[in-house]
Write a protein that holds these residues in place. Structure first.
Motif, short mmCIF file in Angstrom:
data_model
loop_
_atom_site.label_atom_id
_atom_site.label_comp_id
_atom_site.label_asym_id
_atom_site.label_seq_id
_atom_site.Cartn_x
_atom_site.Cartn_y
_atom_site.Cartn_z
N UNK A 53 -0.32 -6.36 0.11
CA UNK A 53 -1.49 -5.82 0.79
C UNK A 53 -1.63 -6.39 2.20
N UNK A 54 -1.35 -7.67 2.36
CA UNK A 54 -1.41 -8.28 3.69
C UNK A 54 -0.32 -7.72 4.59
N UNK A 55 0.83 -7.45 4.01
CA UNK A 55 1.92 -6.85 4.79
C UNK A 55 1.52 -5.45 5.27
N UNK A 56 0.82 -4.73 4.41
CA UNK A 56 0.34 -3.40 4.80
C UNK A 56 -0.69 -3.50 5.92
N UNK A 120 4.87 0.91 3.69
CA UNK A 120 4.39 -0.34 3.12
C UNK A 120 3.35 -0.08 2.03
N UNK A 121 2.54 0.95 2.21
CA UNK A 121 1.52 1.27 1.20
C UNK A 121 2.17 1.71 -0.11
N UNK A 125 1.97 0.29 -4.26
CA UNK A 125 1.87 1.06 -5.50
C UNK A 125 3.02 0.71 -6.45
N UNK A 126 4.23 0.57 -5.91
CA UNK A 126 5.37 0.22 -6.74
C UNK A 126 5.20 -1.16 -7.35
N UNK A 127 4.76 -2.12 -6.54
CA UNK A 127 4.57 -3.49 -7.04
C UNK A 127 3.47 -3.54 -8.09
#
Length: 418
Positions: A53-56, A120-121, A125-127
């Motif tokens: 989420x931070x990467x996004x 990235x979003x 979802x995958x993670x």
């Protein structure tokens, strides 16, 4: 709600998104409410999800970074030796210049950065789905261990009851000391397995709590009992084209397309606008019109990329990247299909094993009942008792294993088909 619908929910509605994902997961795996809080806790607290989420958010901030004009240039010059002109000596010079990319270039940069953020979003979802799968699989392992422990405890109690029968029979010479010792040794074996299961549960519990980002020794409540449903869905599951693992390649493909649009804009000229101001002193050598009048000079410049091989090379690279992404997507789709077929097969095998073990347990119970009746007539054979007890134990443990395999396979089917 389909996976595609879930993916377009923005992070500012994070709590709602978690609820939708967890509800979907439950509906497809048929799990009860006891697992739901753990799945929600994992989605909210797992540091890996937080890192995604931070990467996004970082990728979203990149859009702001690229959406601004180049830095404005200011310069100041002082004439150490003042050049004398007709209107007076030049004293100092002030300059300002602003470069502006060609029309649409900044928008192209913003679109490219936005496409990278979208990719990235999808990673989030995958993670999240992978985390749900890991939590569920771990939880069913914990269930299986606890269920096997209860079976072992019941079998130890049963052996203790038979031991009392053997001691009673020993007093009337209907059993031998060897029978008693064999029953005791068998109990020792089961107690050893019981202790080993306890250690295994501690290790699995620590791994489970790690997924939840909770204390390693935090208590985990598992189901008392689980059964395989009467029927599975008639329709065979399929890997959807909007599966997050496939959408990732689609988003990356789109980002390469945006990168190419940006590359074409970068190949166009840049415009520059500026202004020079020169301070002029009063003329001393002679009197002249406009003596001491400052100089103000607007300027326009253009930067022309004469050597375009660089941009042609980037275009070729983007074409190759898109072809590579298409190949990777097709390969990943094939892998997911193979995993799904294996999961469906594993679930079917678990159902077959479950039915078989139920039948075996029923027949083993009938055999045990016969042995009990024989005891009433004084003809009990404790060798048969041990054989039947061992069969019962194996069937019951295999039944628990079949239940665990069924629900783990169902969790994998959910991950792959929704």
């Amino acid at each position: 709600m389909k996976s595609k619908d879930i993916l377009i929910i923005k992070l500012n509605r994070r709590s709602g998104m978690l609820a939708v994902i967890v509800s979907l997961f439950f509906f497809l795996t048929g799990t009860a409410q006891q697992l739901q809080p753990y799945l929600t806790q994992a989605l909210e607290n797992n540091p890996k999800i937080q890192a995604f989420e931070l990467r996004y958010e970082t990728a979203r901030e990149r859009i702001e970074e690229v959406g601004v004009l180049p830095e404005t240039q200011f310069s100041v010059g002082y004439f150490a030796s003042e050049p004398e002109t007709r209107t007076g000596p030049q004293q100092y010079k002030l300059s300002v210049q602003q470069m502006i990319p060609w029309f649409g270039t900044i928008t192209a940069r913003e679109n490219y950065a936005s496409s990278l953020a979208d990719a990235q979003y999808v990673e989030i979802a995958t993670a999240q789905r992978q985390l749900l799968l890991n939590v569920a699989e771990n939880y069913y392992r914990l269930y299986a261990i606890r269920a096997k422990q209860r079976v072992l405890e019941q079998n130890i109690d049963l052996l203790e009851a038979y031991e009392e029968l053997a001691l009673t029979s020993l007093e009337v010479n209907q059993a031998s000391s060897v029978d008693v010792l064999r029953l005791q040794m068998r109990q020792n074996q089961l107690r050893e397995r019981l202790e080993n299961f306890d250690e295994e549960f501690k290790a699995e519990q620590a791994a489970f709590n790690t997924l939840l980002n909770a204390e390693r020794g935090a208590t985990v409540k598992v189901y008392d009992s689980l059964a395989v449903p009467q029927e599975d869905p008639v329709q065979l599951p399929e890997v959807p084209q909007v599966h997050p693992e496939l959408l990732r390649f689609d988003k990356l493909y789109e980002s390469v397309g945006e990168a190419e649009k940006m590359n074409r804009k970068e190949a166009l000229p840049d415009l520059g606008f500026g202004l020079d101001y020169v301070a002029v002193g009063e003329a001393t050598a002679m009197q002249a019109p406009d003596s001491g009048k400052d100089i103000l000079m607007p300027m326009v410049s253009i930067t022309v990329p004469i050597f375009g091989n660089k941009y042609k090379s980037v275009t070729r690279q983007n074409e190759l990247k898109q072809r590579e992404l298409n190949a990777q997507r097709e390969n990943r789709h094939n892998e997911l299909v193979s995993r799904l077929e294996a999961a469906v097969s594993n679930r079917a095998e678990a159902r077959i094993s479950y039915r078989t073990q139920l039948l075996n347990i029923e027949q083993a119970n009938d055999a045990e009942e016969i042995l009990r009746r024989n005891y009433e007539t004084g003809t009990i054979d404790f060798n048969d008792v041990l054989d039947v007890q061992e069969l019962q134990l194996n069937f019951e443990l295999n039944l628990i294993e079949a239940v665990k395999n069924y629900y783990q396979a169902s969790a994998n089917i959910n991950y792959l088909s929704e």
